[in-house]
Every structure is written in structure tokens, then in C-alpha cells.
Motif scaffolding. Structure first.
Motif, short mmCIF file in Angstrom:
data_model
loop_
_atom_site.label_atom_id
_atom_site.label_comp_id
_atom_site.label_asym_id
_atom_site.label_seq_id
_atom_site.Cartn_x
_atom_site.Cartn_y
_atom_site.Cartn_z
N SER A 1 0.81 -1.23 0.00
CA SER A 1 0.00 0.00 0.00
C SER A 1 0.84 1.28 0.00
O SER A 1 0.37 2.32 -0.44
CB SER A 1 -0.96 0.01 1.18
OG SER A 1 -0.24 0.01 2.40
N ALA A 2 2.08 1.19 0.47
CA ALA A 2 2.93 2.38 0.52
C ALA A 2 3.62 2.68 -0.82
O ALA A 2 4.29 3.70 -0.96
CB ALA A 2 3.99 2.22 1.61
N LEU A 3 3.47 1.80 -1.79
CA LEU A 3 4.11 2.01 -3.09
C LEU A 3 3.20 2.85 -3.98
O LEU A 3 2.14 2.38 -4.40
CB LEU A 3 4.41 0.66 -3.76
CG LEU A 3 5.36 -0.27 -3.00
CD1 LEU A 3 5.46 -1.63 -3.69
CD2 LEU A 3 6.74 0.36 -2.88
N PRO A 4 3.59 4.09 -4.28
CA PRO A 4 2.69 4.99 -5.02
C PRO A 4 2.42 4.56 -6.45
O PRO A 4 1.43 4.98 -7.05
CB PRO A 4 3.40 6.34 -4.98
CG PRO A 4 4.84 6.02 -4.74
CD PRO A 4 4.86 4.75 -3.93
N VAL A 5 3.27 3.70 -7.03
CA VAL A 5 3.05 3.29 -8.42
C VAL A 5 1.91 2.27 -8.55
O VAL A 5 1.37 2.09 -9.62
CB VAL A 5 4.33 2.73 -9.08
CG1 VAL A 5 5.40 3.79 -9.18
CG2 VAL A 5 4.85 1.52 -8.35
N ILE A 6 1.57 1.61 -7.43
CA ILE A 6 0.43 0.70 -7.46
C ILE A 6 -0.82 1.54 -7.21
O ILE A 6 -1.10 1.95 -6.09
CB ILE A 6 0.57 -0.44 -6.44
CG1 ILE A 6 1.78 -1.31 -6.79
CG2 ILE A 6 -0.71 -1.29 -6.40
CD1 ILE A 6 2.04 -2.46 -5.85
#
Length: 197
Positions: free
Chosen positions: A66-71
Motif C-alpha cells: 500500500s505504501a508504493l505509489p506506483v500501485i
């Protein structure tokens, strides 16, 4: 260019700035909403969980990434007997089911693909019953796929092919057209590039 609006309650100010919106009380910032970086790629996470008894494992996967902005979106392909309570409080999760659990993986993946946003540039296929790739490694994997513009990328760990598998939007369109009997394994074997971290 910055524009400020003074609110009539509690001396609050809303500032519209180039990089986001800030709510302030006097000189103290109460909250800040940053605009999405339009240069950030759009990855969709498709979690295949049809054989899971419940969605607790799926929740762990979503929380891990959830912390990965590209997802930018998450799609879960489950089964009809699963309760969605475990993932109900998670935002922007799309859920669909595959009625026949013995169908090839391509059928479940296509179910997820049907829910993809038109903005999706890459889809990451993750199996819920496999080891969760640490988010730092997932991020590195996605960066490599995006930088090299790979159509189908298979993660290689200790010399063995594993998951996740990333598909470009073009590859997803081709997968939509493959017949059930050809299967996803054939497609991956024929078109993929191996990526080792």
C-alpha cells in the motif's frame, strides 16, 4: 502560483499550491494533500486468490504494497464463498470471483483484467498462496520493468522463475485474446523476459 482562502470557522485557511492543498490554522499546518505526480507510472495489482479459504492473506499482500505509489489500483480475484469483510475497509479494492476453481490461471487473470482501469500501464499478477515479495524488492522490480519497458517480466529468484509476473498493457490485450486451452503459461514462456533482482 498560490491562492489562499480564509474559512470563517476557527481561523482556518486553505492554500492551493503547485504541489498540493494545505489546511492551516494560523501558522500551523493541520493537514496537507499532495497532488499525484503525473510522471508516476500506473501499475495495477491483480491478486489471484480463488483457492484461498478467506481473504486474510490478501489483506496482508495489499497492506505490504500500500505504501508504493506506483500501485494505483488493486483487483482481487476470489471465489463466491469468501467474505470480503477482511478487505472491506481497504480503499480502492475491486473484487470479482471465478466460479470454476479448476479453470486455468488465464481464466482467473482475465477476470481481473476485465476490471482494469484504462490508465493502467502495467499489471502485476500475484498469487495469494505464495511468498510475499518484500515491498523494497517489489518496488525495484517494477522500476526495472518500467525503465526497460518490458512487455512480460518474470521475477527470477536463485535461478528459478517465480512470481510476481508483470504484464504491459499491450501484453494484457494479447492475453485477452488467447484461448483457454493455450493458457497463460504458454504465453509467458514464449514472450517473457526474466528479471533478477
Amino acid at each position: 502560483m498560490e491562492e489562499k482562502i480564509n474559512l470563517l470557522t476557527k481561523n482556518l485557511t486553505i492554500a492551493f499550491e503547485d504541489n498540493g492543498i494545505t489546511l492551516s490554522s494560523g501558522r500551523k499546518n493541520l493537514s496537507c494533500f499532495k497532488y499525484a505526480d503525473i510522471q508516476t507510472p500506473y501499475f495495477s495489482l491483480i491478486i489471484l486468490a480463488g483457492r484461498e479459504k478467506n481473504l486474510n492473506r490478501v489483506k496482508k499482500i495489499i497492506t505490504a504494497y500500500s505504501a508504493l505509489p506506483v500501485i494505483r489500483e488493486v483487483i482481487v480475484v476470489g471465489n463466491e464463498s469468501q467474505s470480503t469483510d477482511a478487505i472491506a475497509e481497504l480503499s480502492d479494492v475491486k473484487f470479482t470471483t471465478n466460479e470454476k476453481l479448476n479453470d486455468p490461471i488465464s481464466v482467473s487473470f482475465k477476470k481481473g483484467v476485465c476490471l482494469l482501469s484504462n490508465y493502467s500501464e502495467f499489471s502485476i499478477m500475484v498469487f495469494a498462496n505464495r511468498e510475499i515479495l518484500p515491498k523494497e524488492k517489489m518496488n525495484k522490480f517494477m522500476q526495472m520493468v518500467y525503465a526497460k519497458n518490458i512487455d512480460v517480466a518474470v521475477l527470477v529468484k536463485k535461478g528459478k522463475r517465480t512470481h510476481p509476473i508483470v504484464f504491459s498493457a499491450d501484453a494484457v490485450q494479447k492475453i485477452r485474446k488467447i484461448r483457454k486451452e493455450q493458457g497463460l503459461k504458454y504465453f509467458i514462456k514464449k514472450f517473457s523476459k526474466e528479471v533478477a533482482l
